[in-house]
Design a protein around this motif. Structure first.
Motif, PDB file in Angstrom:
ATOM      1  N   UNK A 106       0.056  18.068   6.392  1.00  0.00           N
ATOM      2  CA  UNK A 106      -0.609  17.404   7.513  1.00  0.00           C
ATOM      3  C   UNK A 106      -0.454  18.196   8.807  1.00  0.00           C
ATOM      4  N   UNK A 107       0.709  18.801   9.021  1.00  0.00           N
ATOM      5  CA  UNK A 107       0.884  19.629  10.209  1.00  0.00           C
ATOM      6  C   UNK A 107      -0.046  20.834  10.163  1.00  0.00           C
ATOM      7  N   UNK A 108      -0.163  21.460   8.980  1.00  0.00           N
ATOM      8  CA  UNK A 108      -1.101  22.582   8.814  1.00  0.00           C
ATOM      9  C   UNK A 108      -2.534  22.147   9.124  1.00  0.00           C
ATOM     10  N   UNK A 109      -2.908  20.997   8.591  1.00  0.00           N
ATOM     11  CA  UNK A 109      -4.266  20.475   8.790  1.00  0.00           C
ATOM     12  C   UNK A 109      -4.521  20.209  10.273  1.00  0.00           C
ATOM     13  N   UNK A 110      -3.599  19.511  10.918  1.00  0.00           N
ATOM     14  CA  UNK A 110      -3.771  19.186  12.337  1.00  0.00           C
ATOM     15  C   UNK A 110      -3.816  20.453  13.183  1.00  0.00           C
ATOM     16  N   UNK A 111      -2.952  21.417  12.878  1.00  0.00           N
ATOM     17  CA  UNK A 111      -2.908  22.652  13.660  1.00  0.00           C
ATOM     18  C   UNK A 111      -4.202  23.447  13.475  1.00  0.00           C
ATOM     19  N   UNK A 112      -4.629  23.604  12.217  1.00  0.00           N
ATOM     20  CA  UNK A 112      -5.830  24.413  11.947  1.00  0.00           C
ATOM     21  C   UNK A 112      -7.099  23.750  12.495  1.00  0.00           C
ATOM     22  N   UNK A 113      -7.111  22.426  12.572  1.00  0.00           N
ATOM     23  CA  UNK A 113      -8.266  21.705  13.121  1.00  0.00           C
ATOM     24  C   UNK A 113      -8.193  21.576  14.641  1.00  0.00           C
ATOM     25  N   UNK A 114      -7.110  22.042  15.235  1.00  0.00           N
ATOM     26  CA  UNK A 114      -6.944  21.912  16.673  1.00  0.00           C
ATOM     27  C   UNK A 114      -6.704  20.478  17.109  1.00  0.00           C
ATOM     28  N   UNK A 115      -6.157  19.690  16.222  1.00  0.00           N
ATOM     29  CA  UNK A 115      -5.933  18.278  16.470  1.00  0.00           C
ATOM     30  C   UNK A 115      -4.561  18.086  17.124  1.00  0.00           C
ATOM     31  N   UNK A 116      -4.494  18.354  18.419  1.00  0.00           N
ATOM     32  CA  UNK A 116      -3.216  18.304  19.127  1.00  0.00           C
ATOM     33  C   UNK A 116      -2.615  16.905  19.159  1.00  0.00           C
ATOM     34  N   UNK A 117      -3.440  15.874  19.184  1.00  0.00           N
ATOM     35  CA  UNK A 117      -2.913  14.504  19.235  1.00  0.00           C
ATOM     36  C   UNK A 117      -2.063  14.205  18.007  1.00  0.00           C
ATOM     37  N   UNK A 118      -2.588  14.506  16.819  1.00  0.00           N
ATOM     38  CA  UNK A 118      -1.840  14.250  15.592  1.00  0.00           C
ATOM     39  C   UNK A 118      -0.648  15.195  15.465  1.00  0.00           C
ATOM     40  N   UNK A 119      -0.864  16.445  15.790  1.00  0.00           N
ATOM     41  CA  UNK A 119       0.210  17.426  15.658  1.00  0.00           C
ATOM     42  C   UNK A 119       1.374  17.068  16.582  1.00  0.00           C
ATOM     43  N   UNK A 120       1.084  16.859  17.849  1.00  0.00           N
ATOM     44  CA  UNK A 120       2.139  16.583  18.826  1.00  0.00           C
ATOM     45  C   UNK A 120       2.867  15.281  18.508  1.00  0.00           C
ATOM     46  N   UNK A 180       0.838  -1.202   0.000  1.00  0.00           N
ATOM     47  CA  UNK A 180       0.000   0.000   0.000  1.00  0.00           C
ATOM     48  C   UNK A 180       0.869   1.247   0.000  1.00  0.00           C
ATOM     49  N   UNK A 181       0.422   2.242  -0.695  1.00  0.00           N
ATOM     50  CA  UNK A 181       1.126   3.510  -0.783  1.00  0.00           C
ATOM     51  C   UNK A 181       1.126   4.214   0.569  1.00  0.00           C
ATOM     52  N   UNK A 182       2.296   4.696   0.977  1.00  0.00           N
ATOM     53  CA  UNK A 182       2.439   5.342   2.278  1.00  0.00           C
ATOM     54  C   UNK A 182       1.545   6.586   2.386  1.00  0.00           C
ATOM     55  N   UNK A 183       1.308   7.278   1.276  1.00  0.00           N
ATOM     56  CA  UNK A 183       0.461   8.470   1.281  1.00  0.00           C
ATOM     57  C   UNK A 183      -1.005   8.093   1.507  1.00  0.00           C
ATOM     58  N   UNK A 184      -1.424   6.989   0.908  1.00  0.00           N
ATOM     59  CA  UNK A 184      -2.786   6.499   1.131  1.00  0.00           C
ATOM     60  C   UNK A 184      -2.967   6.054   2.581  1.00  0.00           C
ATOM     61  N   UNK A 185      -1.960   5.373   3.115  1.00  0.00           N
ATOM     62  CA  UNK A 185      -2.022   4.937   4.504  1.00  0.00           C
ATOM     63  C   UNK A 185      -2.117   6.135   5.446  1.00  0.00           C
ATOM     64  N   UNK A 186      -1.303   7.161   5.198  1.00  0.00           N
ATOM     65  CA  UNK A 186      -1.334   8.358   6.045  1.00  0.00           C
ATOM     66  C   UNK A 186      -2.717   8.989   6.013  1.00  0.00           C
ATOM     67  N   UNK A 187      -3.286   9.117   4.827  1.00  0.00           N
ATOM     68  CA  UNK A 187      -4.618   9.699   4.689  1.00  0.00           C
ATOM     69  C   UNK A 187      -5.672   8.884   5.411  1.00  0.00           C
ATOM     70  N   UNK A 188      -5.596   7.579   5.287  1.00  0.00           N
ATOM     71  CA  UNK A 188      -6.574   6.707   5.946  1.00  0.00           C
ATOM     72  C   UNK A 188      -6.436   6.773   7.463  1.00  0.00           C
ATOM     73  N   UNK A 189      -5.197   6.738   7.957  1.00  0.00           N
ATOM     74  CA  UNK A 189      -4.981   6.782   9.401  1.00  0.00           C
ATOM     75  C   UNK A 189      -5.411   8.121   9.991  1.00  0.00           C
ATOM     76  N   UNK A 190      -5.197   9.203   9.241  1.00  0.00           N
ATOM     77  CA  UNK A 190      -5.645  10.516   9.721  1.00  0.00           C
ATOM     78  C   UNK A 190      -7.169  10.555   9.763  1.00  0.00           C
ATOM     79  N   UNK A 191      -7.776  10.091   8.686  1.00  0.00           N
ATOM     80  CA  UNK A 191      -9.239  10.074   8.601  1.00  0.00           C
ATOM     81  C   UNK A 191      -9.851   9.208   9.708  1.00  0.00           C
ATOM     82  N   UNK A 192      -9.208   8.079  10.001  1.00  0.00           N
ATOM     83  CA  UNK A 192      -9.704   7.158  11.027  1.00  0.00           C
ATOM     84  C   UNK A 192      -9.442   7.664  12.446  1.00  0.00           C
ATOM     85  N   UNK A 193      -8.655   8.733  12.563  1.00  0.00           N
ATOM     86  CA  UNK A 193      -8.350   9.267  13.890  1.00  0.00           C
ATOM     87  C   UNK A 193      -7.384   8.393  14.679  1.00  0.00           C
ATOM     88  N   UNK A 194      -6.393   7.838  13.997  1.00  0.00           N
ATOM     89  CA  UNK A 194      -5.446   6.940  14.635  1.00  0.00           C
ATOM     90  C   UNK A 194      -4.036   7.543  14.584  1.00  0.00           C
TER      91      UNK A 194
END
Length: 120
Positions: free
Chosen positions: A75-89, A42-56
């Motif tokens: 992804x850092x921009x997305x996590x920061x703008x969404x207030x998603x500290x878990x993914x960002x940190x 599986x493509x690493x970019x697809x995996x990243x997108x799926x894991x982000x979407x799944x909240x993992x």
């Protein structure tokens, strides 16, 4: 797959992960393997997108370091703008300590009083 074959693969994987963590704020010193997930080719970019979407964030950060710099920044921009500290940190620890992206976000978080994005 035989146990000895799986053990060889795991040792090889941990060696690669240890090398990849060198110079980061969280080097791999004492690994804890909590699970193994076969993702095939599986493509690493697809995996990243799926894991982000799944909240993992755990699985997301496992592939984050394999992404190109521009994609990491997106992804850092997305996590920061969404207030998603878990993914960002979790992701920010995969950056080199002297990374310009890291410095920019640290300054931005300080100005916006959002220091929770940077765990101590």
């Amino acid at each position: 797959m035989q146990d000895s074959e799986a053990a060889k693969i795991l040792i090889s994987l941990l060696s690669e992960l240890k090398k990849g963590g060198e110079g980061t704020s969280l080097p791999l010193n004492l690994p804890l393997v909590a699970g193994i997930r076969y993702v095939g080719d599986q493509d690493v970019y697809e995996l990243a997108g799926q894991y982000y979407k799944d909240g993992n964030p755990l699985l997301f950060t496992a592939v984050f370091s394999q992404l190109e710099q521009d994609t990491r920044k997106e992804y850092l921009n997305k996590a920061y703008s969404e207030g998603n500290t878990a993914f960002f940190a979790a992701s920010v620890h995969k950056l080199m300590p002297d990374n310009a992206i890291l410095d920019a976000y640290a300054q931005k978080a300080y100005k916006e009083d959002s220091v929770s994005f940077f765990p101590s």
